[in-house]
Design a protein around this motif. Structure first.
Motif, PDB file in Angstrom:
ATOM      1  N   VAL A   1       0.838  -1.205   0.000  1.00  0.00           N
ATOM      2  CA  VAL A   1       0.000   0.000   0.000  1.00  0.00           C
ATOM      3  C   VAL A   1       0.869   1.251   0.000  1.00  0.00           C
ATOM      4  O   VAL A   1       0.577   2.234  -0.694  1.00  0.00           O
ATOM      5  CB  VAL A   1      -0.964  -0.015   1.204  1.00  0.00           C
ATOM      6  CG1 VAL A   1      -1.745   1.291   1.282  1.00  0.00           C
ATOM      7  CG2 VAL A   1      -1.927  -1.191   1.110  1.00  0.00           C
TER       8      VAL A   1
ATOM      9  N   LEU B   1      -8.928  -1.954   2.191  1.00  0.00           N
ATOM     10  CA  LEU B   1      -8.367  -1.417   0.948  1.00  0.00           C
ATOM     11  C   LEU B   1      -9.440  -1.324  -0.130  1.00  0.00           C
ATOM     12  O   LEU B   1      -9.551  -0.299  -0.822  1.00  0.00           O
ATOM     13  CB  LEU B   1      -7.218  -2.298   0.472  1.00  0.00           C
ATOM     14  CG  LEU B   1      -6.576  -1.930  -0.869  1.00  0.00           C
ATOM     15  CD1 LEU B   1      -5.990  -0.520  -0.816  1.00  0.00           C
ATOM     16  CD2 LEU B   1      -5.497  -2.940  -1.245  1.00  0.00           C
TER      17      LEU B   1
ATOM     18  N   LEU C   1      -4.880   6.161   1.179  1.00  0.00           N
ATOM     19  CA  LEU C   1      -4.108   4.923   1.272  1.00  0.00           C
ATOM     20  C   LEU C   1      -2.944   5.055   2.242  1.00  0.00           C
ATOM     21  O   LEU C   1      -2.558   4.073   2.879  1.00  0.00           O
ATOM     22  CB  LEU C   1      -3.605   4.519  -0.118  1.00  0.00           C
ATOM     23  CG  LEU C   1      -4.671   4.127  -1.135  1.00  0.00           C
ATOM     24  CD1 LEU C   1      -4.029   3.669  -2.432  1.00  0.00           C
ATOM     25  CD2 LEU C   1      -5.593   3.043  -0.590  1.00  0.00           C
TER      26      LEU C   1
END
Length: 322
Positions: free
Chosen positions: A155, A219, A237
């Motif tokens: 990520v 996510l 994120l």
């Protein structure tokens, strides 16, 4: 102390069968199927000349074929674990492997022991099915654990890619190229699906549900919300990566704190059975004086009930939810 050597032979045959499963797997699919490979399997398949569409189709098939075969006899107990472990064997192939390992175990027991034919046949079948189940379960646990560990770094790599101007699909492709398996191939599949027109949020949600992983659900939800309402995806994120990393550290800390209690629970659950086996090995006639009494069978059933209850109670005591 006289220990029956046949007990050791049973254990050695089971370990040999278990090792043989991994050997067959690596022989059929190559070292790229191993989770210890530095280059993820998708990239290796593409480098060997595979077409992008064919590689995508093969990987998608491997990762979803098992839940479609839950109605097969015996296989239903393996389907969910095999899906999470992304086992490349097809369901019929796994059943054939069980049968082959059962035959090998039967030959080994026939050569090394003198037990009766029905006992050897029954134990061989249990070893064939049990070895495959243990192997698949260990594969699934290792794969999910590695994905959880790789996800924060992946990520953060997406965040850096977005901040330098790449679109999200390109960020996914960078992760797919830079991150080793198992997460690298998973992200590569999503990147390829997006290139062929599938919604990225939907693909991420499908992966999260297939792997049953909460961090992946976070996510998928973050990407879906950004697609619908807009916003700075890189900042979203970035915050998500910090949350996932903090959760991962917390899980590790809880695991370390409860390790002693879990081992104590495992020992207390297994020790009575181990003691019973040792008594039978050291002094097989130990229960001869009481085995014919009317209370012997009811007492055995009561002890078995307490042992079973002990397993569930110990598991509940050390199963700390975070």
């Amino acid at each position: 102390m006289n220990i029956n050597p046949e007990i050791l032979i049973y254990g050695l045959v089971f370990v040999g069968v278990l090792v043989l499963v991994e050997g067959i797997y690596l022989t059929v699919f190559g070292k790229s199927i191993s989770l210890n490979n530095k280059i993820n399997r998708r990239l290796e398949m593409l480098e060997k000349g595979g077409e992008r569409e064919q590689v995508l189709e093969q990987l998608r098939k491997e990762m979803s074929q098992h839940m479609k075969s839950r109605k097969l006899p015996i296989y239903s107990i393996l389907a969910e674990k095999a899906q999470k472990g992304a086992i490349a064997f097809t369901p019929p192939q796994l059943i054939m492997v069980m049968g082959a390992l059962a035959v090998i175990a039967f030959v080994g027991l026939s050569v090394g022991t003198e037990t009766s034919l029905p006992v050897r046949a029954g134990v061989s079948i249990i070893m064939g099915v049990g070895s495959v189940f243990v192997w698949i379960n260990s594969k699934a646990k290792k794969r999910l654990s590695m994905i959880e560990e790789q996800l924060p770094d992946a990520v953060e790599l997406m965040v850096r890619s977005l901040r330098v101007g790449h679109p999200f699909v390109s960020a996914l492709n960078i992760v797919a190229n830079e991150v080793p398996d198992p997460l690298g191939s998973e992200m590569g599949i999503i990147s390829d699906e997006a290139a062929y027109g599938r919604d990225v949020g939907e693909a991420l949600k499908h992966m999260a549900e297939r792997l049953d992983m909460q961090d992946l659900r976070f996510l998928a939800v973050a990407v879906a919300i950004q697609q619908q309402s807009g916003g700075n995806l890189a900042e979203i994120l970035d915050g998500l990566a910090k949350v996932i990393r903090s959760r991962f550290k917390l899980f590790r800390r809880v695991k370390a704190i409860t390790a002693e209690a879990k081992w104590s629970g495992t020992f207390l659950s297994g020790f009575p059975l181990l003691a019973l086996i040792m008594v039978q090995l050291i002094q097989p006639n130990y229960y001869d004086d009481v085995i014919d009494t009317p209370a012997f069978i009811p007492a055995c059933l009561v002890v078995a009930g307490f042992l079973t209850a002990n397993v569930f109670v110990m598991k509940a005591l050390v199963n700390i939810k975070v």
